[in-house]
Design an enzyme around this catalytic site. Sequence first.
Site, PDB file in Angstrom:
ATOM      1  N   PRO A   1       0.840  -1.201   0.000  1.00 28.69           N
ATOM      2  CA  PRO A   1       0.000   0.000   0.000  1.00 28.69           C
ATOM      3  C   PRO A   1       0.872   1.247   0.000  1.00 28.69           C
ATOM      4  O   PRO A   1       1.947   1.270   0.619  1.00 28.69           O
ATOM      5  CB  PRO A   1      -0.818  -0.131   1.287  1.00 28.69           C
ATOM      6  CG  PRO A   1      -0.134  -1.160   2.116  1.00 28.69           C
ATOM      7  CD  PRO A   1       0.704  -1.993   1.208  1.00 28.69           C
ATOM      8  N   HIS A   2       0.422   2.267  -0.711  1.00 32.41           N
ATOM      9  CA  HIS A   2       1.223   3.479  -0.798  1.00 32.41           C
ATOM     10  C   HIS A   2       0.344   4.686  -1.104  1.00 32.41           C
ATOM     11  O   HIS A   2      -0.762   4.537  -1.605  1.00 32.41           O
ATOM     12  CB  HIS A   2       2.319   3.338  -1.861  1.00 32.41           C
ATOM     13  CG  HIS A   2       1.807   2.960  -3.207  1.00 32.41           C
ATOM     14  ND1 HIS A   2       1.506   1.647  -3.533  1.00 32.41           N
ATOM     15  CD2 HIS A   2       1.514   3.694  -4.301  1.00 32.41           C
ATOM     16  CE1 HIS A   2       1.070   1.605  -4.789  1.00 32.41           C
ATOM     17  NE2 HIS A   2       1.063   2.840  -5.264  1.00 32.41           N
ATOM     18  N   GLY A   3       0.890   5.854  -0.788  1.00 32.78           N
ATOM     19  CA  GLY A   3       0.178   7.093  -1.050  1.00 32.78           C
ATOM     20  C   GLY A   3       1.086   8.277  -0.812  1.00 32.78           C
ATOM     21  O   GLY A   3       2.208   8.134  -0.324  1.00 32.78           O
TER      22      GLY A   3
END
Length: 149
Positions: free
Chosen positions: A66-68
Site C-alpha cells: 500500500p502506498h500514497g
Amino acid sequence: MKLEEYLDPRLVLPDLHATAKPAVLQELITPVADVLPGFDVKKALQVLLEREYLGTTGIGDGIAIPHGKLAELDKIVLVVGRSKDGVDFEALDLKRCTIFFLVLAPEQVAGMHLRILAHISRLLKDEAFRRDFLSTPDKESLWKLLART
C-alpha cells in the site's frame, strides 16, 4: 539504496492482528504518529483507502505494498508488517497477504517514491528473502533482515 535509510525500527510490525484490509491499513499507519509527532493518521488512512479503491496494492505471492502521497510529509515513511494468518487484501492472485510494505511519500518526491517501490518489488521477488521475512522469530531479527537490504 538501503531500506534502513527510510525505515525506523519502531515501524517494523512483526505480528499484525487485523483480519481485513481497512483494519490492517489502520494497524500499519497508527504507529507513524509515535515516530512523527503531529502526523494525521486519519488523513493518511483516507489516502491509503482511496488508493486501494483505484486498484488493490495486493500484488500477489502474499505481498501487499500500500502506498500514497501526503503533502505535509517532508520525508518518505516506510512501515513494514507481517501477518502470520494473512489478510484478505483483495490481492491480484486472490491469496491472503502476509507481507506488507507501506510507503508514504511527500507529493514533491515522485521519483524517489517510485524508486523505493521498485526496490521493494525487486526485493520481494526473491523467494529466499520472503521465506526469511516470514520465518524470523521476532522484531529484532526482522529489523536486522530489513536493514541488510
